[in-house]
Design an enzyme around this catalytic site. Structure first.
Site, PDB file in Angstrom:
ATOM      1  N   THR A 160       2.162  49.217   3.679  1.00  0.00           N
ATOM      2  CA  THR A 160       2.810  48.860   4.952  1.00  0.00           C
ATOM      3  C   THR A 160       3.363  50.125   5.609  1.00  0.00           C
ATOM      4  O   THR A 160       3.816  51.025   4.907  1.00  0.00           O
ATOM      5  CB  THR A 160       3.961  47.864   4.670  1.00  0.00           C
ATOM      6  OG1 THR A 160       3.390  46.663   4.156  1.00  0.00           O
ATOM      7  CG2 THR A 160       4.751  47.521   5.931  1.00  0.00           C
ATOM      8  N   SER A 217       3.598  52.949   9.292  1.00  0.00           N
ATOM      9  CA  SER A 217       2.848  53.623  10.354  1.00  0.00           C
ATOM     10  C   SER A 217       1.742  54.524   9.796  1.00  0.00           C
ATOM     11  O   SER A 217       0.720  54.721  10.453  1.00  0.00           O
ATOM     12  CB  SER A 217       3.810  54.441  11.228  1.00  0.00           C
ATOM     13  OG  SER A 217       4.553  55.343  10.430  1.00  0.00           O
ATOM     14  N   GLY A 243       2.206  54.016   1.942  1.00  0.00           N
ATOM     15  CA  GLY A 243       3.037  55.125   2.419  1.00  0.00           C
ATOM     16  C   GLY A 243       4.244  55.265   1.506  1.00  0.00           C
ATOM     17  O   GLY A 243       4.378  54.541   0.515  1.00  0.00           O
ATOM     18  N   ALA A 244       5.129  56.183   1.838  1.00  0.00           N
ATOM     19  CA  ALA A 244       6.392  56.330   1.106  1.00  0.00           C
ATOM     20  C   ALA A 244       7.389  56.965   2.066  1.00  0.00           C
ATOM     21  O   ALA A 244       7.003  57.626   3.036  1.00  0.00           O
ATOM     22  CB  ALA A 244       6.208  57.209  -0.125  1.00  0.00           C
ATOM     23  N   ASP A 245       8.666  56.746   1.784  1.00  0.00           N
ATOM     24  CA  ASP A 245       9.700  57.317   2.652  1.00  0.00           C
ATOM     25  C   ASP A 245      10.146  58.691   2.182  1.00  0.00           C
ATOM     26  O   ASP A 245      10.556  59.521   2.979  1.00  0.00           O
ATOM     27  CB  ASP A 245      10.892  56.359   2.722  1.00  0.00           C
ATOM     28  CG  ASP A 245      10.476  55.047   3.341  1.00  0.00           C
ATOM     29  OD1 ASP A 245      10.046  55.061   4.502  1.00  0.00           O
ATOM     30  OD2 ASP A 245      10.532  54.018   2.649  1.00  0.00           O
ATOM     31  N   LYS A 247      10.704  53.872  -1.423  1.00  0.00           N
ATOM     32  CA  LYS A 247       9.919  53.068  -0.504  1.00  0.00           C
ATOM     33  C   LYS A 247      10.772  51.904  -0.001  1.00  0.00           C
ATOM     34  O   LYS A 247      11.806  51.612  -0.574  1.00  0.00           O
ATOM     35  CB  LYS A 247       8.654  52.541  -1.202  1.00  0.00           C
ATOM     36  CG  LYS A 247       7.623  53.637  -1.406  1.00  0.00           C
ATOM     37  CD  LYS A 247       6.318  53.143  -2.007  1.00  0.00           C
ATOM     38  CE  LYS A 247       5.741  51.925  -1.368  1.00  0.00           C
ATOM     39  NZ  LYS A 247       5.506  52.052   0.093  1.00  0.00           N
ATOM     40  N   GLY A 248      10.306  51.268   1.047  1.00  0.00           N
ATOM     41  CA  GLY A 248      11.020  50.106   1.556  1.00  0.00           C
ATOM     42  C   GLY A 248      11.591  50.309   2.952  1.00  0.00           C
ATOM     43  O   GLY A 248      12.307  49.448   3.461  1.00  0.00           O
ATOM     44  N   GLU A 304       5.216  45.440  -2.092  1.00  0.00           N
ATOM     45  CA  GLU A 304       4.580  46.740  -2.355  1.00  0.00           C
ATOM     46  C   GLU A 304       4.625  47.043  -3.852  1.00  0.00           C
ATOM     47  O   GLU A 304       3.663  47.558  -4.422  1.00  0.00           O
ATOM     48  CB  GLU A 304       5.294  47.844  -1.570  1.00  0.00           C
ATOM     49  CG  GLU A 304       4.971  47.803  -0.083  1.00  0.00           C
ATOM     50  CD  GLU A 304       5.766  48.782   0.757  1.00  0.00           C
ATOM     51  OE1 GLU A 304       5.305  49.112   1.849  1.00  0.00           O
ATOM     52  OE2 GLU A 304       6.857  49.207   0.336  1.00  0.00           O
TER      53      GLU A 304
END
Ligand SMILES: O=C(CO)[C@H](O)[C@H](O)COP(=O)(O)O
Length: 278
Positions: free
Chosen positions: A78, A80, A135-137, A147-148, A156
């Site tokens: 999930t 961008s 993806g990852a933050d 993540k999240g 995820e």
């Protein structure tokens, strides 16, 4: 004579005063101009950085699509960055006539994948996912991740744990020595969530309920709340994960430890970092 000298003095004082007022205005004008120039320069630099991040997200996403081969069951993360991957994957499926099944991690991703004609199955309908691209933050040098950011951490994590291989796609701004700059998302059951917030507050974890732009609490796809912990630096992610997992009311947390096999950082030549830890 006396009066004319007095008048003369008054004239001089007036000229000096008018001069200093004009000088003051000129000074204010130039000050405002320089502040505006510095501000504009800052804004411009910020835009360049953001543009660069978007370009790298696209590069990472498109590169990840090249790793998908015919017949694969693919976990679709999930966010961008993943959006670029999904768009590139849909184009590849169409162009090469591939048979791909996608397993999504959020309602948002499901809608996107469906709109692009990607065949979907739920995680329970497949024996195992071949490869998940997410993806990852934030990612540290040991490839621990947060993540999240898109509130999809629970699904995820479920998809990641049921995948033979996990790859994260990121831009380089997210790769740090230690994670924690990005607020750590914790998904909690609404019932009792105020007490949980107080518990995190007492533990000096700077918790906040995540809210929408209009001020309502964000709810996940299964109706839970997100509490973000503003920790700044997570020195011991394993202990923190253990603490959160022992806390009643916590459904899942955004620490993804020993989950990912490879991280792709976007660039003209994307950088691939492999997890060498057992
Ligand atoms: O964990 C996630 C969603 O829950 C995303 O993968 C993460 O937030 C990265 O998002 P983006 O690619 O938009 O920066």
């Amino acid at each position: 004579m006396f009066f004319s000298l007095k008048n003369f003095m008054i004239q001089i004082l007036l000229v000096i005063n008018i001069g200093s007022i004009v000088n003051t205005f000129i000074a204010i004008f130039f000050y405002a101009l320089s502040v505006k120039l510095i501000y504009c320069q800052g804004e411009k630099e910020e835009h360049i950085v953001i543009d660069q991040q978007i370009i790298q997200k696209k590069q990472a996403g498109e590169f990840a699509a090249t790793l998908i081969t015919d017949g694969m069951i693919v976990g679709l993360g999930t966010g961008s960055t993943v959006r670029f991957f999904i768009e590139a994957l849909a184009a590849k499926i169409n162009n090469e006539g591939l048979n791909i099944t996608g397993v999504t991690t959020s309602n948002k991703t499901s809608s996107l994948a469906k709109s692009l004609g990607i065949k979907l199955a739920s995680v329970d309908e497949v024996p195992m996912i071949d490869l998940t691209i997410d993806g990852a933050d934030e990612v540290d040098h040991q490839l621990n991740g947060i993540k999240g950011g898109g509130a999809a951490l629970l699904f995820e994590k479920i998809v990641a744990l049921n995948s033979k291989k996990n790859i994260w796609i990121i831009d380089e701004s997210k790769y740090h020595e230690v994670i924690g700059q990005f607020p750590l998302p914790v998904e909690v059951v609404p019932y009792g969530s105020h007490h949980l917030l107080k518990k995190f507050l007492a533990a000096d974890m700077q918790p906040t309920f995540r809210r929408t732009a209009t001020g309502e609490r964000v709810t996940t796809d299964v109706g839970n709340y997100i509490i973000d912990l503003h920790l700044n630096r997570i020195e011991y992610p394993q202990s923190l994960a253990y603490f959160l997992e022992q806390t009643i009311g916590v459904v899942e947390h955004g620490l993804f430890l020993k989950t990912v096999d490879e991280v792709i950082i976007g660039g003209n030549q994307p950088t691939l970092i492999s997890n060498t830890k057992p």
